[in-house]
Design a protein around this motif. Sequence first.
Motif, PDB file in Angstrom:
ATOM      1  N   PHE A 412     -10.335  11.154 -14.378  1.00  0.00           N
ATOM      2  CA  PHE A 412      -9.056  11.712 -13.944  1.00  0.00           C
ATOM      3  C   PHE A 412      -9.207  12.479 -12.625  1.00  0.00           C
ATOM      4  O   PHE A 412      -8.233  12.687 -11.909  1.00  0.00           O
ATOM      5  N   PHE A 415      -8.435   9.961 -10.214  1.00  0.00           N
ATOM      6  CA  PHE A 415      -6.996   9.677 -10.257  1.00  0.00           C
ATOM      7  C   PHE A 415      -6.231  10.684  -9.405  1.00  0.00           C
ATOM      8  O   PHE A 415      -5.381  10.318  -8.581  1.00  0.00           O
ATOM      9  N   PHE A 416      -6.560  11.957  -9.567  1.00  0.00           N
ATOM     10  CA  PHE A 416      -5.861  13.003  -8.808  1.00  0.00           C
ATOM     11  C   PHE A 416      -6.284  13.023  -7.340  1.00  0.00           C
ATOM     12  O   PHE A 416      -5.515  13.477  -6.481  1.00  0.00           O
ATOM     13  N   LYS A 417      -7.475  12.511  -7.033  1.00  0.00           N
ATOM     14  CA  LYS A 417      -7.906  12.424  -5.640  1.00  0.00           C
ATOM     15  C   LYS A 417      -7.292  11.220  -4.933  1.00  0.00           C
ATOM     16  O   LYS A 417      -7.361  11.132  -3.708  1.00  0.00           O
ATOM     17  N   LYS A 421      -5.755   4.368  -9.691  1.00  0.00           N
ATOM     18  CA  LYS A 421      -4.439   4.507 -10.300  1.00  0.00           C
ATOM     19  C   LYS A 421      -4.573   4.417 -11.805  1.00  0.00           C
ATOM     20  O   LYS A 421      -5.687   4.305 -12.332  1.00  0.00           O
TER      21      LYS A 421
END
Length: 505
Positions: A412, A415-417, A421
């Motif tokens: 995750f 994902f946040f970086k 996706k």
Amino acid sequence: MKLFSFEIKQLLFDLFALVISFFLVIWIAPLHADDPINKYEVVYGQYALVWILIAWISGRYRKELRAQTYGEAMKVVFVTSIITYAIGATVIYLWFPNYSLLLILAITITVFLFLAIIQSLYFAIRYASDPESDVHPIDKREPKSVLQKPGIITDEGYEARKQAMLAWMGEKAYNWLDSQIDIHSTNTQILSTTELFNFEQLEPYKYSTIVNVRSLNNIRGINRMFSIINEKLPDDGLFVGVFKDKSVKKHAILQKYPKGLNWIVYTFYYFIKRVIPKLFLTKRLYYDITGGKHRVLSKTEVLGRLYYCGFEIVTEKKIEKYTYFVAKRIKEPPMYKKRRYGLLIKLNRVGKNGEVFKFYKTRTMYPYSEFIQDYMYKTYGIQKGGKFNHDIRVSTVGSIMRKCWLDELPMFINFFKGDMKFVGVRPISNQYFNLYCDELQELRVKFKPGLFPPFYADMPETLEEIQASEMKYLKACEKNGTFITDVKYMWMIMYNIIFKRARSK
């Protein structure tokens, strides 16, 4: 070193430790005196002065702590504690019988433990922030061949060589080794050493094969040793070594103790021998204390270290309790790079536009696993689901974490970086990426990889089926757009995970 110089900081800290230890023991100990502090303060003041004097004579205050090794610092504290107690106990026994020898002993032990803990913490932090080379850096060299033509040693020399080798290995191991290398050749060097100095003294390119019959488990600086041997060998030279795999000790512990207790003992053993030596804060301190002896090594770690240091495995075989290997030199070892093996790892993965990004994951494999992917593929092949058959790289704890999905949680971060996706093809290494067909490689780099791959929607078993599954998903993304395709796949993925217990092993 000046005889009358003082490191005032160490002196003040020792005085602090002596005072704290005195009040702590007085507070805890069940003493009969109405006012034990008044009774013991003069005697203990004299005891503290003796402690300081002995410490100074031992050299504790004439050398900065940062200029000492951990062993030197601990030795001085230990010797000072023993001598001071011996003097204090003798004086009290002869002239002050109404004072407690046990109290003085308790204070001595407390002072020692207090200083030992603080010094251990200090050296742990210092070592962790002061990297040491684990690889012997060498300049890129021109192609090198062995300097001398191979000859045959005399019968007497061969017999002496054989007996020397048999002293460290059984008949089975010797016979196997004799079938793999030319033990009769003068270009084969047999060593029995755990000291790096003996490898450094070898003449470069003199021997086409170097054998060390001493176990790697008792060698400190394995990467440096491999790199030195790499430097001494000619191109395609062979190195033969031996080690005891961790599974041998694990099996022995589990067999020795009753069920239930055996796993408790093994867990404690695992933490001391496997976890502490890998943590950046305790790694070097651990090897300072143990001297690198009786270290626990996995097969994965040894093979990975060999590949990391410029070798490839020709063959390996487990004989009785030990694993023997023959490795060939194929390239120079890397320049020094500090390596850490904590719980969270960063792996190189191929992302959108073919750019490599750092992929976060919880560690489930043994150290140096990333260097033997090609070896795993050639040796064990691919099983159903696209994973390697008999994947020796995955640890026992790692296997449990994978079943519980704990290894996936750090993704995750990617994902946040924006590296990944929610739904998309699995992020894979460059080695794995090169196994795919050209068309799929071109499609893969058009989209970001995802946390939940189409694997969970189709549940393919072979590498060809995995490629077909990803191809279908990526072409759907091209045709229908990623949003609609990802929503559709997410429903299929959730259904298989919840109701069909789909897992990536």
